[in-house]
Design a protein around this motif. Structure first.
Motif, PDB file in Angstrom:
ATOM      1  N   LEU A  38       0.832  -1.204   0.000  1.00 13.92           N
ATOM      2  CA  LEU A  38       0.000   0.000   0.000  1.00 13.92           C
ATOM      3  C   LEU A  38       0.863   1.249   0.000  1.00 13.92           C
ATOM      4  O   LEU A  38       0.634   2.189  -0.770  1.00 13.92           O
ATOM      5  CB  LEU A  38      -0.935  -0.001   1.215  1.00 13.92           C
ATOM      6  N   TYR A  39       1.888   1.265   0.839  1.00 13.07           N
ATOM      7  CA  TYR A  39       2.800   2.404   0.912  1.00 13.07           C
ATOM      8  C   TYR A  39       3.479   2.641  -0.440  1.00 13.07           C
ATOM      9  O   TYR A  39       3.527   3.768  -0.930  1.00 13.07           O
ATOM     10  CB  TYR A  39       3.856   2.172   1.997  1.00 13.07           C
ATOM     11  N   ASP A  40       3.994   1.568  -1.029  1.00  4.05           N
ATOM     12  CA  ASP A  40       4.666   1.695  -2.325  1.00  4.05           C
ATOM     13  C   ASP A  40       3.722   2.216  -3.405  1.00  4.05           C
ATOM     14  O   ASP A  40       4.120   3.031  -4.237  1.00  4.05           O
ATOM     15  CB  ASP A  40       5.258   0.350  -2.757  1.00  4.05           C
ATOM     16  N   ALA A  41       2.458   1.774  -3.369  1.00  5.91           N
ATOM     17  CA  ALA A  41       1.480   2.235  -4.361  1.00  5.91           C
ATOM     18  C   ALA A  41       1.219   3.734  -4.198  1.00  5.91           C
ATOM     19  O   ALA A  41       1.136   4.466  -5.194  1.00  5.91           O
ATOM     20  CB  ALA A  41       0.176   1.452  -4.228  1.00  5.91           C
ATOM     21  N   VAL A  42       1.129   4.202  -2.979  1.00  4.97           N
ATOM     22  CA  VAL A  42       0.881   5.633  -2.731  1.00  4.97           C
ATOM     23  C   VAL A  42       2.090   6.455  -3.149  1.00  4.97           C
ATOM     24  O   VAL A  42       1.958   7.509  -3.786  1.00  4.97           O
ATOM     25  CB  VAL A  42       0.526   5.880  -1.244  1.00  4.97           C
ATOM     26  N   VAL A  43       3.273   5.979  -2.844  1.00  5.05           N
ATOM     27  CA  VAL A  43       4.498   6.703  -3.208  1.00  5.05           C
ATOM     28  C   VAL A  43       4.645   6.789  -4.723  1.00  5.05           C
ATOM     29  O   VAL A  43       5.111   7.799  -5.258  1.00  5.05           O
ATOM     30  CB  VAL A  43       5.731   6.027  -2.564  1.00  5.05           C
ATOM     31  N   ASP A  44       4.218   5.757  -5.427  1.00  6.74           N
ATOM     32  CA  ASP A  44       4.347   5.725  -6.886  1.00  6.74           C
ATOM     33  C   ASP A  44       3.289   6.556  -7.606  1.00  6.74           C
ATOM     34  O   ASP A  44       3.397   6.763  -8.810  1.00  6.74           O
ATOM     35  CB  ASP A  44       4.283   4.278  -7.393  1.00  6.74           C
ATOM     36  N   GLU A  45       2.273   7.047  -6.888  1.00  6.18           N
ATOM     37  CA  GLU A  45       1.244   7.868  -7.527  1.00  6.18           C
ATOM     38  C   GLU A  45       1.850   9.187  -7.991  1.00  6.18           C
ATOM     39  O   GLU A  45       2.703   9.755  -7.315  1.00  6.18           O
ATOM     40  CB  GLU A  45       0.104   8.164  -6.550  1.00  6.18           C
ATOM     41  N   PRO A  46       1.410   9.681  -9.141  1.00  8.10           N
ATOM     42  CA  PRO A  46       1.931  10.969  -9.612  1.00  8.10           C
ATOM     43  C   PRO A  46       1.432  12.117  -8.722  1.00  8.10           C
ATOM     44  O   PRO A  46       0.369  12.041  -8.110  1.00  8.10           O
ATOM     45  CB  PRO A  46       1.364  11.085 -11.028  1.00  8.10           C
ATOM     46  N   LEU A  47       2.211  13.168  -8.679  1.00  3.26           N
ATOM     47  CA  LEU A  47       1.849  14.350  -7.915  1.00  3.26           C
ATOM     48  C   LEU A  47       0.738  15.103  -8.645  1.00  3.26           C
ATOM     49  O   LEU A  47       0.866  15.382  -9.842  1.00  3.26           O
ATOM     50  CB  LEU A  47       3.086  15.244  -7.770  1.00  3.26           C
ATOM     51  N   PRO A  48      -0.367  15.413  -7.970  1.00  2.00           N
ATOM     52  CA  PRO A  48      -1.447  16.154  -8.641  1.00  2.00           C
ATOM     53  C   PRO A  48      -0.959  17.515  -9.155  1.00  2.00           C
ATOM     54  O   PRO A  48      -0.116  18.161  -8.529  1.00  2.00           O
ATOM     55  CB  PRO A  48      -2.496  16.332  -7.541  1.00  2.00           C
ATOM     56  N   ASP A  49      -1.505  17.934 -10.290  1.00  2.00           N
ATOM     57  CA  ASP A  49      -1.091  19.205 -10.910  1.00  2.00           C
ATOM     58  C   ASP A  49      -1.276  20.386  -9.967  1.00  2.00           C
ATOM     59  O   ASP A  49      -0.413  21.267  -9.905  1.00  2.00           O
ATOM     60  CB  ASP A  49      -1.862  19.452 -12.202  1.00  2.00           C
ATOM     61  N   GLN A  50      -2.387  20.426  -9.239  1.00  2.00           N
ATOM     62  CA  GLN A  50      -2.636  21.551  -8.323  1.00  2.00           C
ATOM     63  C   GLN A  50      -1.563  21.619  -7.236  1.00  2.00           C
ATOM     64  O   GLN A  50      -1.110  22.701  -6.864  1.00  2.00           O
ATOM     65  CB  GLN A  50      -4.016  21.423  -7.672  1.00  2.00           C
ATOM     66  N   PHE A  51      -1.156  20.483  -6.748  1.00  2.00           N
ATOM     67  CA  PHE A  51      -0.129  20.457  -5.714  1.00  2.00           C
ATOM     68  C   PHE A  51       1.221  20.876  -6.287  1.00  2.00           C
ATOM     69  O   PHE A  51       1.974  21.620  -5.667  1.00  2.00           O
ATOM     70  CB  PHE A  51      -0.050  19.054  -5.097  1.00  2.00           C
ATOM     71  N   ARG A  52       1.510  20.431  -7.494  1.00  2.00           N
ATOM     72  CA  ARG A  52       2.760  20.813  -8.166  1.00  2.00           C
ATOM     73  C   ARG A  52       2.796  22.327  -8.392  1.00  2.00           C
ATOM     74  O   ARG A  52       3.824  22.970  -8.175  1.00  2.00           O
ATOM     75  CB  ARG A  52       2.865  20.074  -9.493  1.00  2.00           C
ATOM     76  N   ASP A  53       1.646  22.906  -8.812  1.00  2.00           N
ATOM     77  CA  ASP A  53       1.570  24.359  -9.018  1.00  2.00           C
ATOM     78  C   ASP A  53       1.783  25.116  -7.711  1.00  2.00           C
ATOM     79  O   ASP A  53       2.470  26.134  -7.674  1.00  2.00           O
ATOM     80  CB  ASP A  53       0.225  24.743  -9.632  1.00  2.00           C
ATOM     81  N   LEU A  54       1.194  24.605  -6.639  1.00  2.00           N
ATOM     82  CA  LEU A  54       1.354  25.233  -5.333  1.00  2.00           C
ATOM     83  C   LEU A  54       2.821  25.215  -4.900  1.00  2.00           C
ATOM     84  O   LEU A  54       3.355  26.219  -4.419  1.00  2.00           O
ATOM     85  CB  LEU A  54       0.480  24.524  -4.293  1.00  2.00           C
ATOM     86  N   LEU A  55       3.483  24.101  -5.104  1.00  2.00           N
ATOM     87  CA  LEU A  55       4.897  24.009  -4.741  1.00  2.00           C
ATOM     88  C   LEU A  55       5.731  24.984  -5.588  1.00  2.00           C
ATOM     89  O   LEU A  55       6.678  25.604  -5.075  1.00  2.00           O
ATOM     90  CB  LEU A  55       5.404  22.577  -4.925  1.00  2.00           C
ATOM     91  N   ALA A  56       5.387  25.117  -6.854  1.00  2.00           N
ATOM     92  CA  ALA A  56       6.108  26.051  -7.727  1.00  2.00           C
ATOM     93  C   ALA A  56       5.950  27.483  -7.233  1.00  2.00           C
ATOM     94  O   ALA A  56       6.896  28.259  -7.216  1.00  2.00           O
ATOM     95  CB  ALA A  56       5.624  25.914  -9.157  1.00  2.00           C
ATOM     96  N   GLN A  57       4.722  27.836  -6.799  1.00  2.00           N
ATOM     97  CA  GLN A  57       4.462  29.179  -6.262  1.00  2.00           C
ATOM     98  C   GLN A  57       5.274  29.415  -4.993  1.00  2.00           C
ATOM     99  O   GLN A  57       5.836  30.507  -4.801  1.00  2.00           O
ATOM    100  CB  GLN A  57       2.993  29.367  -5.972  1.00  2.00           C
ATOM    101  N   LEU A  58       5.342  28.419  -4.146  1.00  2.00           N
ATOM    102  CA  LEU A  58       6.111  28.554  -2.905  1.00  2.00           C
ATOM    103  C   LEU A  58       7.602  28.686  -3.198  1.00  2.00           C
ATOM    104  O   LEU A  58       8.313  29.440  -2.512  1.00  2.00           O
ATOM    105  CB  LEU A  58       5.844  27.361  -1.985  1.00  2.00           C
ATOM    106  N   ASP A  59       8.080  27.985  -4.213  1.00  2.00           N
ATOM    107  CA  ASP A  59       9.498  28.098  -4.579  1.00  2.00           C
ATOM    108  C   ASP A  59       9.832  29.500  -5.072  1.00  2.00           C
ATOM    109  O   ASP A  59      10.904  30.032  -4.785  1.00  2.00           O
ATOM    110  CB  ASP A  59       9.869  27.087  -5.663  1.00  2.00           C
ATOM    111  N   LYS A  60       8.911  30.130  -5.809  1.00  2.00           N
ATOM    112  CA  LYS A  60       9.138  31.481  -6.313  1.00  2.00           C
ATOM    113  C   LYS A  60       9.221  32.490  -5.175  1.00  2.00           C
ATOM    114  O   LYS A  60      10.013  33.420  -5.219  1.00  2.00           O
ATOM    115  CB  LYS A  60       8.016  31.901  -7.260  1.00  2.00           C
ATOM    116  N   LYS A  61       8.406  32.297  -4.125  1.00  2.00           N
ATOM    117  CA  LYS A  61       8.389  33.219  -2.981  1.00  2.00           C
ATOM    118  C   LYS A  61       9.622  33.034  -2.109  1.00  2.00           C
ATOM    119  O   LYS A  61      10.052  33.963  -1.435  1.00  2.00           O
ATOM    120  CB  LYS A  61       7.139  33.018  -2.153  1.00  2.00           C
TER     121      LYS A  61
END
Length: 61
Positions: free
Chosen positions: A37-60
């Protein structure tokens, strides 16, 4: 307050710790399912909204 013999059951404290170590070496059967179960969750792709949020935080930062 509990003494060390309380945790060891009917055995002495040192003997209880030794058997505890032996028990930790062999994983219970349910750990395989938990690992899958853990491996399956880790292998899931990162949702686009979360990726965008991380990108915004990196810019700040």
């Amino acid at each position: 307050m509990m003494d060390s013999k309380s945790f060891a059951g009917d055995h002495g404290a040192d003997e209880g710790r030794t058997s505890g170590r032996r028990a930790m070496r062999k994983n219970p059967d349910w750990t395989n399912g938990l690992r899958q179960l853990y491996d399956a969750v880790v292998d899931e792709p990162l949702p686009d909204q979360f990726r965008d949020l991380l990108a915004q935080l990196d810019k700040k930062g």
